[in-house]
Design a protein around this motif. Structure first.
Motif, PDB file in Angstrom:
ATOM      1  N   THR A 156       0.806  -1.222   0.000  1.00  0.00           N
ATOM      2  CA  THR A 156       0.000   0.000   0.000  1.00  0.00           C
ATOM      3  C   THR A 156       0.840   1.273   0.000  1.00  0.00           C
ATOM      4  N   LYS A 210       0.248   9.351  -5.862  1.00  0.00           N
ATOM      5  CA  LYS A 210       0.590  10.752  -5.587  1.00  0.00           C
ATOM      6  C   LYS A 210       1.463  11.349  -6.690  1.00  0.00           C
ATOM      7  N   ARG A 266       0.510   4.096  -2.946  1.00  0.00           N
ATOM      8  CA  ARG A 266       0.175   5.493  -2.639  1.00  0.00           C
ATOM      9  C   ARG A 266       1.181   6.453  -3.281  1.00  0.00           C
TER      10      ARG A 266
END
Length: 192
Positions: A143, A151, A147
């Protein structure tokens, strides 16, 4: 040492033989390697005799300005890890493009270096290297990396499943492919 690209806090440059110890420490860290390859740390001898020589050889064999680049913290010149841009050849990728990746020391995690460095790599790939599409993969259960990819601007394309020689915890959830096209990157940078 010449800079390949930089951000306000990071300088990316080519690896040299003098980086063997720092690279061995990075690849020898069980936490860093948890979601990579077979999930195990890589022995120092393997990094020094195989991994680093392969990285150095890529500067001659890959297209110009492609390869794996050491990331150092600009303020201290401390080794933080690496970022890469290469023709997409990882297992499970069948749609072409340019593949990006990164690996950072746990001491710098959670401080935005991964996103900052990856955004600089994307800028270099699209603005200078002529990439039409950039892809990246990670385990579905990773995860933190997912992320970072999000981003940095990459979007989830698919989940896929590969056969691995040895079971790696979380592999039953598959791997994920993320991608960003040149058009999406241009549109995104125009908005900011």
């Amino acid at each position: 040492m010449s800079t390949w690209t930089e951000t306000p806090r990071l300088r990316l440059r080519r690896f040299t033989p003098a980086d063997a110890g720092a690279l061995a420490a990075l690849h020898g860290d069980a936490v860093v390697m948890r979601f990579v390859e077979d999930g195990r740390p890589i022995a120092r001898e393997v990094v020094e005799c195989e991994t680093l020589p392969e990285i150095l050889a890529e500067y001659r064999t890959l297209p110009a300005e492609h390869g794996c680049f050491a990331a150092v913290i600009a303020e201290t010149d401390q080794f933080a890890g690496w970022f890469s841009v290469r023709p997409a050849t990882s297992r499970g990728l069948d749609r072409g493009g340019t593949e990006v990746g990164y690996r950072l020391r746990p001491a710098v995690w959670g401080r935005g270096f991964a996103t900052e460095g990856l955004q600089a790599v994307l800028r270099k790939a699209f603005a200078e290297l002529g990439a039409a599409r950039v892809v990246a993969t990670t385990m579905a259960v990773n995860t933190r990396s997912r992320r970072v990819l999000e981003k940095a601007g990459l979007g989830l394309v698919r989940t896929f499943f590969l056969e691995w020689p040895e079971y790696l915890e979380g592999a039953e959830h598959g791997d994920v492919e993320y991608a960003l096209s040149r058009e999406e990157w241009v549109s995104s940078t125009a908005r900011h």
